[in-house]
Design a protein around this motif. Structure first.
Motif, PDB file in Angstrom:
ATOM      1  N   PHE A  93      38.006  16.287  77.958  1.00 48.32           N
ATOM      2  CA  PHE A  93      36.563  16.036  77.944  1.00 48.32           C
ATOM      3  C   PHE A  93      35.805  17.307  77.577  1.00 48.32           C
ATOM      4  O   PHE A  93      34.845  17.276  76.786  1.00 48.32           O
ATOM      5  N   ASP A  94      36.247  18.429  78.122  1.00 50.26           N
ATOM      6  CA  ASP A  94      35.626  19.718  77.796  1.00 50.26           C
ATOM      7  C   ASP A  94      35.741  20.013  76.299  1.00 50.26           C
ATOM      8  O   ASP A  94      34.768  20.445  75.660  1.00 50.26           O
ATOM      9  N   ARG A  95      36.897  19.760  75.713  1.00 49.72           N
ATOM     10  CA  ARG A  95      37.087  19.991  74.273  1.00 49.72           C
ATOM     11  C   ARG A  95      36.250  19.009  73.441  1.00 49.72           C
ATOM     12  O   ARG A  95      35.745  19.374  72.377  1.00 49.72           O
ATOM     13  N   TYR A  96      36.099  17.769  73.927  1.00 53.20           N
ATOM     14  CA  TYR A  96      35.276  16.779  73.225  1.00 53.20           C
ATOM     15  C   TYR A  96      33.825  17.248  73.139  1.00 53.20           C
ATOM     16  O   TYR A  96      33.203  17.209  72.073  1.00 53.20           O
ATOM     17  N   VAL A  97      33.288  17.732  74.241  1.00 57.31           N
ATOM     18  CA  VAL A  97      31.895  18.209  74.249  1.00 57.31           C
ATOM     19  C   VAL A  97      31.760  19.443  73.367  1.00 57.31           C
ATOM     20  O   VAL A  97      30.778  19.594  72.630  1.00 57.31           O
ATOM     21  N   ALA A  98      32.753  20.337  73.399  1.00 57.40           N
ATOM     22  CA  ALA A  98      32.694  21.562  72.599  1.00 57.40           C
ATOM     23  C   ALA A  98      32.645  21.270  71.109  1.00 57.40           C
ATOM     24  O   ALA A  98      31.960  21.973  70.351  1.00 57.40           O
TER      25      ALA A  98
END
Length: 317
Positions: free
Chosen positions: A118-123
């Protein structure tokens, strides 16, 4: 609840059917464990000491490193003793601790890898809003959810597993006390335990993997819409390490926990399980450091070489 059918503990057979292989495995496991200790401790230190790594990505990475340190330390020392000598016993208390820890930390890792996706998706998909969405408080909340869910899963599943009526021979055909091997050891009805294992596999393996695939599907769509080589390189640099870790982790976990019930599959699964339990914690730091320039720079700064190289370049200029 102490199971009175096994008052003196169990025999962890491990790889005793391959006596010529045990000493080789001892060396491999020992080296992997030392690499796990050094590599994951280094990542934690860099994430804490280097201000440039005080970001959500490295906060979650340090959590993953701490998980790997804990899960290997919970069973590797016992495993090394069993591989080196003829004595392969483990006390009931020791087996209970291994089971609880394995469930707790293994489940936490599944949830944490989903949080990192999820963190990589937002980034990648929301780069301008990333600092607003993934703020420090949310990072702590997401990490806490992962740890609490792992703890709840272990508290729920450990007692029914330890309450099984175990066979008198007390021989666990595995190198660690975990749910599938203890279910196989039971001489009674294991229907409830098998249903519980199936449900937990769906909730804590299949669902997190589905969410990770959805996140990376959205990332791929976002990058394809941009249709830029630079965007592809940035997305690859942002996601490649995590994607490689996820692929390695889930391919091994699925091979261990979702295998058919036959002797050949169980023997093969034992080797997959060894690589999952010992290999991945030692490989994760290598994957993140070898493919991550920021971690390499942080390591050079920790050694004091970064400043020296900049000074040398300044003098040359």
């Amino acid at each position: 609840m102490v199971n009175q059918s096994s008052p003196v503990g169990f025999l962890l057979l491990g790889f005793s059917e391959y006596p010529g292989l045990e000493r080789i495995l001892f060396i491999i496991v020992l080296i992997s464990y030392l690499l796990t200790l050094v590599g994951n401790t280094l990542i934690i230190l860099l994430s804490v000491l280097d201000p440039r790594l005080h970001s959500p990505m490295y906060f979650f990475l340090s959590n993953l490193s701490f998980l790997d340190l804990c899960i290997t330390t919970s069973f590797v020392p016992q495993m090394l003793v069993n591989l080196w000598g003829p004595k392969k016993t483990i006390s009931f208390l020791g087996c209970s601790v291994q089971l609880f820890t394995f469930l707790f930390l293994g489940t936490t890792e599944c949830i944490l890898l989903t949080v990192m996706a999820f963190d990589r998706y937002v980034a990648v998909c929301q780069p301008l809003h990333y600092p607003v969405i993934i703020h420090s408080r949310l990072c702590w909340q997401l990490a806490s959810v992962a740890w609490v869910m792992g703890l709840v899963q272990s508290v729920v599943q450990t007692p029914p597993t330890l309450s099984l009526p175990f066979c008198p021979h007390r021989q666990i055909d595995d190198f660690v006390c975990e749910v599938p091997s203890l279910i196989r050891l039971s001489c009674g009805d294991t229907s409830f335990n098998e249903i519980q294992l199936a449900v937990s596999s769906v909730v804590f393996l299949v669902m997190p993997l589905t969410l990770i695939l959805i996140s990376y599907g959205a990332i791929a769509q976002a990058v394809l819409r941009i249709n830029s080589a630079i965007a592809w390189r940035k997305a690859s640099g942002t996601c490649s390490s995590h994607l490689l870790v996820v692929t390695l982790f889930y391919s091994l976990v699925i091979s261990v926990y979702l295998q058919p019930k036959n002797p050949y599959a169980q023997k093969r699964g034992k080797f997959f399980g060894l690589f999952y339990a010992v290999g991945t914690p030692s490989l994760n730091p290598l994957i993140y450091t070898l493919r991550n320039k920021e971690v390499k720079r942080a390591f050079r700064r920790l050694l004091g070489k970064d400043g020296v190289s900049r000074e040398s370049r300044g003098r040359a200029a």
